[in-house]
Design a protein around this motif. Structure first.
Motif, PDB file in Angstrom:
ATOM      1  N   SER A  62     -12.059 -18.475 -33.393  1.00  0.00           N
ATOM      2  CA  SER A  62     -13.656 -17.341 -33.958  1.00  0.00           C
ATOM      3  C   SER A  62     -13.260 -18.234 -35.814  1.00  0.00           C
ATOM      4  CB  SER A  62     -12.942 -16.169 -34.270  1.00  0.00           C
ATOM      5  OG  SER A  62     -11.890 -15.891 -35.265  1.00  0.00           O
ATOM      6  N   ARG A  63     -14.262 -17.674 -36.250  1.00  0.00           N
ATOM      7  CA  ARG A  63     -14.946 -17.651 -37.972  1.00  0.00           C
ATOM      8  C   ARG A  63     -13.877 -17.598 -38.429  1.00  0.00           C
ATOM      9  NH1 ARG A  63     -16.259 -15.725 -41.842  1.00  0.00           N
ATOM     10  NH2 ARG A  63     -16.749 -14.343 -40.788  1.00  0.00           N
ATOM     11  N   GLN A  64     -13.214 -16.241 -38.295  1.00  0.00           N
ATOM     12  CA  GLN A  64     -12.445 -15.938 -39.371  1.00  0.00           C
ATOM     13  C   GLN A  64     -10.754 -15.932 -38.962  1.00  0.00           C
ATOM     14  OE1 GLN A  64     -14.170 -13.898 -36.948  1.00  0.00           O
ATOM     15  NE2 GLN A  64     -15.906 -12.112 -38.142  1.00  0.00           N
ATOM     16  N   GLN A  65     -10.958 -16.838 -37.738  1.00  0.00           N
ATOM     17  CA  GLN A  65      -9.319 -17.270 -38.010  1.00  0.00           C
ATOM     18  C   GLN A  65      -9.151 -18.608 -38.296  1.00  0.00           C
ATOM     19  OE1 GLN A  65      -9.115 -17.034 -33.265  1.00  0.00           O
ATOM     20  NE2 GLN A  65      -7.059 -16.529 -33.134  1.00  0.00           N
ATOM     21  N   TYR A  66     -10.720 -19.252 -38.604  1.00  0.00           N
ATOM     22  CA  TYR A  66     -10.853 -20.565 -39.003  1.00  0.00           C
ATOM     23  C   TYR A  66     -10.662 -20.576 -40.553  1.00  0.00           C
ATOM     24  CZ  TYR A  66     -11.860 -25.363 -40.466  1.00  0.00           C
ATOM     25  OH  TYR A  66     -11.844 -26.239 -40.898  1.00  0.00           O
ATOM     26  N   GLN A  67     -11.382 -19.379 -41.009  1.00  0.00           N
ATOM     27  CA  GLN A  67     -10.994 -18.955 -42.162  1.00  0.00           C
ATOM     28  C   GLN A  67     -10.246 -18.817 -43.055  1.00  0.00           C
ATOM     29  OE1 GLN A  67     -13.506 -15.382 -43.568  1.00  0.00           O
ATOM     30  NE2 GLN A  67     -14.695 -16.490 -44.882  1.00  0.00           N
ATOM     31  N   ARG A  68      -9.410 -17.925 -42.152  1.00  0.00           N
ATOM     32  CA  ARG A  68      -7.648 -17.944 -43.226  1.00  0.00           C
ATOM     33  C   ARG A  68      -7.114 -19.356 -42.455  1.00  0.00           C
ATOM     34  NH1 ARG A  68      -8.251 -12.950 -39.788  1.00  0.00           N
ATOM     35  NH2 ARG A  68      -6.760 -14.292 -37.899  1.00  0.00           N
ATOM     36  N   LEU A  69      -7.024 -19.926 -41.775  1.00  0.00           N
ATOM     37  CA  LEU A  69      -6.123 -21.270 -41.791  1.00  0.00           C
ATOM     38  C   LEU A  69      -7.101 -22.476 -43.370  1.00  0.00           C
ATOM     39  CD1 LEU A  69      -5.429 -23.441 -38.515  1.00  0.00           C
ATOM     40  CD2 LEU A  69      -7.372 -24.973 -41.160  1.00  0.00           C
ATOM     41  N   GLU A  70      -8.444 -21.919 -42.932  1.00  0.00           N
ATOM     42  CA  GLU A  70      -8.319 -22.353 -44.273  1.00  0.00           C
ATOM     43  C   GLU A  70      -8.443 -22.166 -46.062  1.00  0.00           C
ATOM     44  OE1 GLU A  70     -12.817 -23.675 -45.418  1.00  0.00           O
ATOM     45  OE2 GLU A  70     -12.164 -25.054 -43.073  1.00  0.00           O
ATOM     46  N   ALA A  71      -8.332 -21.222 -45.905  1.00  0.00           N
ATOM     47  CA  ALA A  71      -8.450 -20.091 -47.074  1.00  0.00           C
ATOM     48  C   ALA A  71      -6.605 -20.799 -47.849  1.00  0.00           C
ATOM     49  CB  ALA A  71      -8.279 -19.026 -47.136  1.00  0.00           C
ATOM     50  N   SER A  72      -5.345 -19.863 -46.701  1.00  0.00           N
ATOM     51  CA  SER A  72      -4.516 -19.562 -46.743  1.00  0.00           C
ATOM     52  C   SER A  72      -3.223 -19.833 -45.618  1.00  0.00           C
ATOM     53  CB  SER A  72      -4.205 -18.785 -47.880  1.00  0.00           C
ATOM     54  OG  SER A  72      -4.383 -17.439 -46.818  1.00  0.00           O
ATOM     55  N   GLY A  73      -3.298 -21.047 -44.782  1.00  0.00           N
ATOM     56  CA  GLY A  73      -3.131 -20.498 -43.344  1.00  0.00           C
ATOM     57  C   GLY A  73      -1.576 -21.428 -43.550  1.00  0.00           C
ATOM     58  N   ASN A  74      -0.819 -20.764 -42.537  1.00  0.00           N
ATOM     59  CA  ASN A  74       0.446 -21.855 -42.162  1.00  0.00           C
ATOM     60  C   ASN A  74       0.916 -22.100 -40.611  1.00  0.00           C
ATOM     61  OD1 ASN A  74       2.758 -22.921 -43.036  1.00  0.00           O
ATOM     62  ND2 ASN A  74       3.754 -21.221 -42.399  1.00  0.00           N
ATOM     63  N   PRO A  75      -0.284 -23.528 -40.846  1.00  0.00           N
ATOM     64  CA  PRO A  75      -1.614 -23.466 -38.654  1.00  0.00           C
ATOM     65  C   PRO A  75       0.600 -23.608 -38.340  1.00  0.00           C
ATOM     66  CG  PRO A  75      -2.046 -25.139 -39.399  1.00  0.00           C
ATOM     67  CD  PRO A  75      -1.799 -23.884 -41.349  1.00  0.00           C
ATOM     68  N   ARG A  76       0.646 -24.185 -37.327  1.00  0.00           N
ATOM     69  CA  ARG A  76       0.968 -24.823 -36.126  1.00  0.00           C
ATOM     70  C   ARG A  76       1.373 -25.971 -35.972  1.00  0.00           C
ATOM     71  NH1 ARG A  76       2.364 -20.171 -31.492  1.00  0.00           N
ATOM     72  NH2 ARG A  76       4.157 -18.892 -33.301  1.00  0.00           N
ATOM     73  N   LEU A  77       1.863 -27.150 -34.988  1.00  0.00           N
ATOM     74  CA  LEU A  77       1.632 -27.913 -35.084  1.00  0.00           C
ATOM     75  C   LEU A  77       0.355 -28.611 -34.023  1.00  0.00           C
ATOM     76  CD1 LEU A  77       2.051 -30.873 -35.927  1.00  0.00           C
ATOM     77  CD2 LEU A  77       3.332 -31.665 -34.226  1.00  0.00           C
ATOM     78  N   ASN A  78       0.847 -27.117 -32.910  1.00  0.00           N
ATOM     79  CA  ASN A  78      -1.030 -27.557 -32.153  1.00  0.00           C
ATOM     80  C   ASN A  78      -1.798 -26.869 -32.194  1.00  0.00           C
ATOM     81  OD1 ASN A  78       0.366 -25.602 -31.921  1.00  0.00           O
ATOM     82  ND2 ASN A  78      -0.144 -25.067 -29.683  1.00  0.00           N
TER      83      ASN A  78
END
Length: 108
Positions: free
Chosen positions: A28-44
């Motif tokens: 979702s846009r919200q998930q992506y927005q969080r990732l770009e703003a301050s995310g700590n994404p997993r490698l995958n």
């Protein structure tokens, strides 16, 4: 430049909005927005984002970072689109012939 800034920068280079990432990544846009703003994404997740941005993840040794950035800065738009460049045998410049030669080797 930190990774999240690079992700945003690449998205903007491609002329994409955060909402466009939904179709490219399946998030979702919200998930992506969080990732770009301050995310700590997993490698995958990072691999998925890189694929959606027509990019690739790489680890670069710190002592080679500036050299890699310099080579990337010299890339022309036609290089990035995959168009033919002047054949190496015509340039006579070893750095132009193979700008990556020796760049990531341990001993230089």
């Amino acid at each position: 430049m930190i990774l999240l800034e690079q992700i945003k920068s690449r998205r903007l280079q491609l002329g994409l909005k955060q909402s466009d990432m939904r179709m490219r990544l399946g998030m979702s846009r919200q998930q992506y927005q969080r990732l770009e703003a301050s995310g700590n994404p997993r490698l995958n997740t990072l691999e998925l984002v890189a694929k959606g941005l027509n990019a690739e993840l790489m680890l670069i040794p710190q002592d080679k970072r500036e050299a890699v950035l310099a080579v990337l800065a010299k890339s022309t738009p036609s290089d990035q689109r995959g168009h033919a460049q002047t054949p190496p045998e015509e340039t006579g410049d070893p750095l132009i012939d193979d700008p990556w030669r020796g760049l990531l080797e341990e001993n230089e």
